[in-house]
Design an enzyme around this catalytic site. Structure first.
Site, PDB file in Angstrom:
ATOM      1  N   GLU A  34      33.190  14.422 -58.257  1.00 42.17           N
ATOM      2  CA  GLU A  34      32.202  13.475 -58.177  1.00 42.17           C
ATOM      3  C   GLU A  34      31.035  13.681 -57.782  1.00 42.17           C
ATOM      4  OE1 GLU A  34      35.450  12.961 -57.349  1.00 42.17           O
ATOM      5  OE2 GLU A  34      36.463  12.838 -59.243  1.00 42.17           O
TER       6      GLU A  34
ATOM      7  N   HIS B 250      38.556  12.590 -50.926  1.00 44.52           N
ATOM      8  CA  HIS B 250      36.789  11.757 -50.946  1.00 44.52           C
ATOM      9  C   HIS B 250      36.814  11.914 -50.034  1.00 44.52           C
ATOM     10  CE1 HIS B 250      37.187   9.104 -54.585  1.00 44.52           C
ATOM     11  NE2 HIS B 250      38.060  10.126 -55.173  1.00 44.52           N
TER      12      HIS B 250
END
Length: 322
Positions: A107, A38
């Protein structure tokens, strides 16, 4: 036999801590370790997001036995697929063949940061196919030039390729994604224990394959503290991946989950000291046909105690039950 893994949750721990937890998880008996990849945590209260690939390089040198995996890397915007192919090959060499490259279509939370926007689902999946083709060609060796609709590669070659290559796991959500991506993958990655998903994968994938899942838990001797922490750090989980893929910021996730109650979180995440309750929560995964299940222990401040006190007995119970 089901394999049980430990999650290096980059969103809730710093890089040095993650390496320390990785060593402790190997020592206590976990079979494999997966790392999130991330740029941002889901919620600001989680507080971290170090670079997964640097951390995994350190983990590869600090551990000896456990298999390692990204869970998952998106190779379409923040990273060019040619760069993903190179760093996966390097990590495989450092890990002496213990690494699996877990890939997914990403995402918004992590990909928007480079200023290229966030494509529609159909476009993301088209980009993902091209990325998989590029990675496959580069891992095969030789000089690669590629001209696609979304990506170009100009005379690229990976000079340090591991013997045996790099196995690839691909995150899927349903039949459509399985049909498109199964030919590029060695293994299936999914976050819900759906038997139909495993069955569909077997129908579209030739040869031996692993099915790799993940489930959050919030172990703590104090059940109320476990619920409080799970609500504070993991209520984003209640949104489901259709929502999670599109929200761009931690503020967005905070707003989207402001009405999620503590009891809602406790219904979906096993919380407290009861190891049998955790086993019951994990059970649907092996019953659905998952071969590998990674646990996410919620909260950085709980990791050392979880690994020292609960992980060993929990692994014994999980292996006896599965």
């Amino acid at each position: 036999m089901t394999n049980f893994g430990y999650t290096l949750m980059t969103e809730q721990s710093g890089p040095k801590e993650l390496v320390k937890y990785a060593v402790a998880a190997e020592n206590v008996g976990f079979d494999f370790e997966v790392s999130s990849d991330h740029y941002s945590p889901w919620l600001s209260s989680m507080g971290h997001s170090p670079y997964a690939w640097t951390t995994l390089g350190a983990v590869a040198q600090a551990t000896e036995r456990v298999e390692l995996m990204t869970y998952v890397t998106c190779p379409i915007i923040r990273y060019h697929p040619a760069v993903v192919a190179q760093k996966a090959a390097t990590l495989q060499i450092l890990a002496d063949g213990r690494f699996t490259l877990g890939l997914g279509s990403g995402e918004n939370l992590n990909e928007h940061v480079v200023g290229e926007g966030w494509p529609s689902l159909d476009k993301r999946q088209d980009m993902f196919v091209e990325a998989l083709e590029i990675i496959e060609k580069l891992h095969a060796g030789g000089l690669v030039t590629y001209e696609g609709k979304h990506f170009r590669v100009d005379s690229a070659r990976i000079w340090d390729l591991p013997e045996g290559g790099v196995p690839i796991g691909i995150a899927v959500s349903g039949d459509k994604s399985i049909e498109r991506f199964a030919a590029y993958a060695d293994h299936l990655i999914a976050v819900e224990p759906k038997p139909d998903l495993v069955k569909s994968w077997a129908e579209h994938h030739d040869g031996p394959s692993r099915t790799i899942g993940q489930i959050p838990i919030s172990w703590d001797p104090d059940k109320d503290a476990a619920i409080e922490r799970a609500h504070d750090r993991f209520r984003w989980f209640a949104g489901g991946w259709a929502v999670n893929a599109d929200l761009p910021t931690t503020a967005g996730f905070a707003g989207a989950t402001q009405f999620v109650r503590k009891e809602d979180v406790a219904e979906t995440i096993p919380c407290g000291p009861d190891l049998d309750a955790i086993v019951e929560a994990v059970k649907p995964y092996w019953e659905a046909g998952f071969t590998d299940i990674a646990l996410v222990q919620v909260g950085d401040e709980t990791q050392e105690r979880f690994l020292a006190e609960a992980a060993g007995p929990l692994l014994e119970k999980l292996r006896a039950a599965s």
